[in-house]
Scaffold this active site. Sequence first.
Site, PDB file in Angstrom:
ATOM      1  N   CYS A  72       0.861  -1.182   0.000  1.00 60.26           N
ATOM      2  CA  CYS A  72       0.000   0.000   0.000  1.00 60.26           C
ATOM      3  C   CYS A  72       0.898   1.233   0.000  1.00 60.26           C
ATOM      4  O   CYS A  72       1.761   1.372   0.870  1.00 60.26           O
ATOM      5  CB  CYS A  72      -0.855  -0.038   1.267  1.00 60.26           C
ATOM      6  SG  CYS A  72      -1.811   1.450   1.563  1.00 60.26           S
ATOM      7  N   CYS A 183      -1.184   4.093  -6.272  1.00 61.91           N
ATOM      8  CA  CYS A 183      -2.045   3.427  -5.275  1.00 61.91           C
ATOM      9  C   CYS A 183      -2.245   2.014  -5.788  1.00 61.91           C
ATOM     10  O   CYS A 183      -2.524   1.809  -6.982  1.00 61.91           O
ATOM     11  CB  CYS A 183      -3.385   4.158  -5.165  1.00 61.91           C
ATOM     12  SG  CYS A 183      -4.642   3.222  -4.243  1.00 61.91           S
TER      13      CYS A 183
HETATM   14  N1  DGL Z   1      -4.135   0.821  -1.733  1.00 60.62           N
HETATM   15  C1  DGL Z   1      -3.795   1.995  -0.991  1.00 60.62           C
HETATM   16  C2  DGL Z   1      -2.549   2.661  -1.570  1.00 60.62           C
HETATM   17  O1  DGL Z   1      -1.771   2.032  -2.263  1.00 60.62           O
HETATM   18  C3  DGL Z   1      -4.802   3.070  -0.819  1.00 60.62           C
HETATM   19  C4  DGL Z   1      -6.225   2.870  -0.692  1.00 60.62           C
HETATM   20  C5  DGL Z   1      -6.766   3.613   0.487  1.00 60.62           C
HETATM   21  O2  DGL Z   1      -6.932   4.839   0.431  1.00 60.62           O
HETATM   22  O3  DGL Z   1      -6.969   2.945   1.472  1.00 60.62           O
HETATM   23  O4  DGL Z   1      -2.318   3.819  -1.317  1.00 60.62           O
END
Ligand code: DGL
Length: 261
Positions: A72, A183
């Site tokens: 993430c 993201c």
């Molecule tokens: N998957 C997360 C990232 O890579 C973000 C998603 C969220 O805002 O929770 O930043």
Amino acid sequence: MQPKIVLFDSGIGGITILREVVSLNPHLNFLYIADSLYLPYGDKSAEFIKNRCLQLTEFAIKQQASAVIMACNSATACALSYVRNIYPNLPILGVEPALKPAANLTKNGIIGVLATNATLKSKRFADLVERYASNHQIISCACTGLAEQIESGDLNSTKTKLMLQQFSAPLIQQNCDVIVLGCTHYPFITPLLRKIFPDNVQIIDTGIAVAKYLRSLFPVTKINTNHNKVHFMSSLNATELSELLPNLWKYDFICSDLPNL
Ligand code: DGL
């Protein structure tokens, strides 16, 4: 016993990292935690994200993790250094917007970044721009609501398309020729983005670099081409996750609830 690698994200986004990591490392065991109870991380404070990532890492340690991957960008941006300082002997990998490859790929020097608010306003992101793209123009867009839309499994509706058109418009107007997906949820909608951006625009993400780095930490000792079942856990609802997974994950899996931390 094969080393166990624990990955986590605010939800299903990190599966875009998991698929690269598993395909290059079939000799390892994987536990994936979808922390969907707290989605989105991207709109939460850095303090909240740090504490939650520490809790998840401590859970991973109790599960005998040999390494942890913060799959993430928002978690990495806010919490990677903090958690590494607390557990300096545990390999903890993160994912970051691919600005270095983007800086090498761009022809006109104008790079677009789609990411969460938490990532874009972090010091880590500012440092990344400074290190790899200080001579380039960065046009970034905080895609509020997009991770939730993807998380709901809505990868192709009119609403999703309209959101993407709105977030992409400034990047198209400013003539970006490389788009960085900052993201881990966003690679799921690359096919839609491909239709929105002109053909000469390249769209890049991060998974392969993490997969290669993991392989360097845990070299293959014996050829194993059978993928082990990945164990998925959800902090929100394992039944809902197991219904979504067949659209997102091609190998065998088991799914259970994450215990309360
Ligand atoms: N998957 C997360 C990232 O890579 C973000 C998603 C969220 O805002 O929770 O930043």
